[in-house]
Motif scaffolding. Structure first.
Motif, PDB file in Angstrom:
ATOM      1  N   SER A 294       0.802  -1.220   0.000  1.00 51.77           N
ATOM      2  CA  SER A 294       0.000   0.000   0.000  1.00 51.77           C
ATOM      3  C   SER A 294       0.834   1.269   0.000  1.00 51.77           C
ATOM      4  O   SER A 294       0.292   2.364  -0.138  1.00 51.77           O
ATOM      5  N   CYS A 295       2.135   1.174   0.167  1.00 52.10           N
ATOM      6  CA  CYS A 295       2.994   2.314   0.468  1.00 52.10           C
ATOM      7  C   CYS A 295       3.238   3.218  -0.738  1.00 52.10           C
ATOM      8  O   CYS A 295       3.533   2.735  -1.841  1.00 52.10           O
ATOM      9  N   SER A 296       3.151   4.529  -0.522  1.00 52.04           N
ATOM     10  CA  SER A 296       3.447   5.493  -1.581  1.00 52.04           C
ATOM     11  C   SER A 296       4.940   5.802  -1.668  1.00 52.04           C
ATOM     12  O   SER A 296       5.385   6.471  -2.604  1.00 52.04           O
ATOM     13  N   ARG A 297       5.701   5.304  -0.698  1.00 54.01           N
ATOM     14  CA  ARG A 297       7.148   5.547  -0.689  1.00 54.01           C
ATOM     15  C   ARG A 297       7.921   4.228  -0.718  1.00 54.01           C
ATOM     16  O   ARG A 297       9.017   4.122  -0.176  1.00 54.01           O
ATOM     17  N   TYR A 298       7.347   3.247  -1.357  1.00 46.97           N
ATOM     18  CA  TYR A 298       7.898   1.893  -1.341  1.00 46.97           C
ATOM     19  C   TYR A 298       9.335   1.858  -1.866  1.00 46.97           C
ATOM     20  O   TYR A 298      10.232   1.311  -1.214  1.00 46.97           O
ATOM     21  N   ALA A 299       9.567   2.453  -3.037  1.00 44.50           N
ATOM     22  CA  ALA A 299      10.910   2.433  -3.612  1.00 44.50           C
ATOM     23  C   ALA A 299      11.888   3.246  -2.770  1.00 44.50           C
ATOM     24  O   ALA A 299      13.022   2.830  -2.518  1.00 44.50           O
ATOM     25  N   ARG A 300      11.422   4.417  -2.305  1.00 42.19           N
ATOM     26  CA  ARG A 300      12.297   5.289  -1.512  1.00 42.19           C
ATOM     27  C   ARG A 300      12.599   4.708  -0.137  1.00 42.19           C
ATOM     28  O   ARG A 300      13.530   5.143   0.540  1.00 42.19           O
ATOM     29  N   SER A 301      11.806   3.720   0.282  1.00 37.02           N
ATOM     30  CA  SER A 301      12.018   3.099   1.600  1.00 37.02           C
ATOM     31  C   SER A 301      12.752   1.768   1.487  1.00 37.02           C
ATOM     32  O   SER A 301      12.675   0.936   2.384  1.00 37.02           O
ATOM     33  N   GLY A 302      13.449   1.575   0.373  1.00 40.61           N
ATOM     34  CA  GLY A 302      14.229   0.350   0.208  1.00 40.61           C
ATOM     35  C   GLY A 302      13.379  -0.868  -0.058  1.00 40.61           C
ATOM     36  O   GLY A 302      13.702  -1.971   0.384  1.00 40.61           O
ATOM     37  N   TRP A 303      12.252  -0.682  -0.809  1.00 40.63           N
ATOM     38  CA  TRP A 303      11.340  -1.764  -1.168  1.00 40.63           C
ATOM     39  C   TRP A 303      10.701  -2.392   0.072  1.00 40.63           C
ATOM     40  O   TRP A 303      10.448  -3.574   0.133  1.00 40.63           O
ATOM     41  N   LYS A 304      10.481  -1.526   1.047  1.00 46.33           N
ATOM     42  CA  LYS A 304       9.693  -1.892   2.219  1.00 46.33           C
ATOM     43  C   LYS A 304       8.620  -0.824   2.403  1.00 46.33           C
ATOM     44  O   LYS A 304       8.804   0.327   2.010  1.00 46.33           O
ATOM     45  N   GLN A 305       7.505  -1.196   3.014  1.00 47.20           N
ATOM     46  CA  GLN A 305       6.454  -0.234   3.273  1.00 47.20           C
ATOM     47  C   GLN A 305       6.858   0.629   4.466  1.00 47.20           C
ATOM     48  O   GLN A 305       7.258   0.111   5.512  1.00 47.20           O
ATOM     49  N   CYS A 306       6.748   1.959   4.287  1.00 50.14           N
ATOM     50  CA  CYS A 306       7.316   2.854   5.290  1.00 50.14           C
ATOM     51  C   CYS A 306       6.521   2.817   6.596  1.00 50.14           C
ATOM     52  O   CYS A 306       7.091   2.960   7.677  1.00 50.14           O
ATOM     53  N   GLY A 307       5.191   2.670   6.519  1.00 48.28           N
ATOM     54  CA  GLY A 307       4.376   2.617   7.729  1.00 48.28           C
ATOM     55  C   GLY A 307       3.885   3.958   8.215  1.00 48.28           C
ATOM     56  O   GLY A 307       3.079   4.025   9.156  1.00 48.28           O
ATOM     57  N   ARG A 308       4.316   5.076   7.570  1.00 50.81           N
ATOM     58  CA  ARG A 308       3.954   6.395   8.080  1.00 50.81           C
ATOM     59  C   ARG A 308       3.356   7.309   7.010  1.00 50.81           C
ATOM     60  O   ARG A 308       2.864   8.388   7.334  1.00 50.81           O
TER      61      ARG A 308
END
Length: 403
Positions: A294-308
């Motif tokens: 669901s994350c809008s920053r998935y790529a920027r978070s190292g292919w993890k969902q940021c959670g925030r």
């Protein structure tokens, strides 16, 4: 260049691989479905090439676009509708012109006419996953269509393979390439996703037999309306990808084009949490839902969902409302930490503030620019939905210690 590559370093291109994938699948879409895809590709190219920072107000752009299609007379007759639709979708001012010599591929020697009874867009996100699960539980056999994106391609394939004994899946990518600085807001990209669905829908046996094919765009109603949480978010953070006004205009265009495809969002009046609570195969949902993204920053978070980010907050709130443990691995797990990376992160603070405002003063206390009574009719059910949605997020934030 659409549907090809260019060797000129000053020119852009889009859709070359897409065209090859459709040809490899041996599908036979309608001419106007190809024209619609050409319009969508040209639109997303113009959207990404036009920098909002260079517009007079720093946001609203004036975009003049010429598109090559197979039937320019028809499309020029629909120009006002298309311009209104794009104006609403991207909050810009569009001027369209259509000319001839548009793309139409040669027919395959041995065409494939799929026997699926519907089409469903499959993003790899939680909502599209619930939608696919519900469709199969209802006895339907949807053809899944996806936009290839880094980090989601394998998830899309796994969902299609595991749902209903295996669903047919077509994964496409517009492969947009051009020189120069690129606009990041990408408000018009949903045109491409919908055009993929129309392309496949007009290739099915049901369609060829003069039936109406349902195209499912499964998304929770709260994010569909996507109300600005604060007055400062009226433009940049309020997308209209599946907004009912946009989808209604898109349906109007399909009807004018005599493309017998009915775009549906069964969850227009459901929150994300309600989608999870009411999913028709709870065991299957619980087993696989954590693999969705669901994350809008998935790529920027190292292919993890940021959670925030805002989509992550809505996702986490949905799990909380569902009363099931969320096993998703988030970068920023503990939102109760009172620092700029957690509780004080902009999206977290704005969501908490919005929930407090709504709780004290009602939903009308939030900006209501995404509600239009003239086009949407009675706004009461939409406002009730928005209140449930923002309180769902507020309840989650309170539960995890955000103050």
């Amino acid at each position: 260049m659409l549907y090809g590559h260019t060797d000129n370093s000053t020119h852009g291109s889009a859709g070359a691989t897409l065209m090859k994938r459709v040809q490899k699948a041996k599908l036979v879409p309608e001419q106007r479905a190809w024209d619609l895809l050409s319009l969508a590709l040209a639109t997303v190219c113009a959207d990404k090439a036009s920098l909002r920072s260079k517009s007079p107000d720093g946001w609203t752009r004036q975009i003049v676009l010429e598109v090559a299609v197979g039937e320019p007379e028809f499309w020029n007759a629909q120009r006002k509708l298309v311009e209104d639709m794009l104006n609403f979708l991207s909050t810009d001012i569009w001027q369209l012109r259509f000319k001839g010599s548009g793309f139409l591929p040669s027919l395959p020697a041995d065409p494939v006419i799929p026997d699926q009874d519907s089409v469903a867009l499959l993003s790899g996100g939680l909502d599209s996953f619930v939608g696919i699960v519900d469709l199969v539980a209802d006895g339907l056999n949807p053809y899944a269509v996806s936009q290839i994106s880094p980090g989601d391609t394998a998830t899309q394939s796994n969902i299609a393979a595991q749902t209903g004994g295996g669903l047919r899946l077509l994964q496409l990518n517009h492969n947009l390439r051009f020189p120069g600085e690129k606009e990041r807001s990408q408000r018009a990209r949903s045109m491409v996703f919908l055009a993929y669905g129309i392309l496949v829908a007009t290739s099915l046996q049901f369609y060829k037999a003069d039936q109406i094919v349902d195209l499912y765009v499964n998304e929770n109603g709260f994010i569909s309306i996507n109300p600005p949480l604060t007055p400062t978010r009226l433009g940049s953070l309020s997308t209209r990808t599946t907004h009912p006004v946009f989808l209604a205009m898109f349906d109007e265009l399909l009807e004018a084009a005599n493309l017998r495809v009915n775009v549906k969002n069964p969850y227009q009046f459901k929150t994300k949490g309600e989608m999870l609570q009411e999913c028709k195969d709870q065991d299957f949902l619980a087993k696989h839902v954590a693999s969705t993204n669901s994350c809008s920053r998935y790529a920027r978070s190292g292919w993890k969902q940021c959670g925030r980010c805002y989509p992550c907050l809505i996702r986490r709130a949905a799990f909380h409302a569902w009363n099931n443990f969320d096993t998703t691995n988030y970068v920023y797990e503990d939102l109760s930490r009172n620092d700029e990376r957690h509780a004080q992160f902009d999206d977290v603070r704005c969501a908490a503030m919005a929930a407090t405002v709504v709780k004290l003063n009602g939903i009308d206390a939030l900006p209501t620019t995404n509600l239009n009574a003239l086009r949407m009719g009675d706004l009461t059910p939409y406002k009730q939905l928005l209140r449930r949605g923002i309180m769902e997020v507020g309840d989650f934030l309170t539960a995890v210690g955000v103050k």
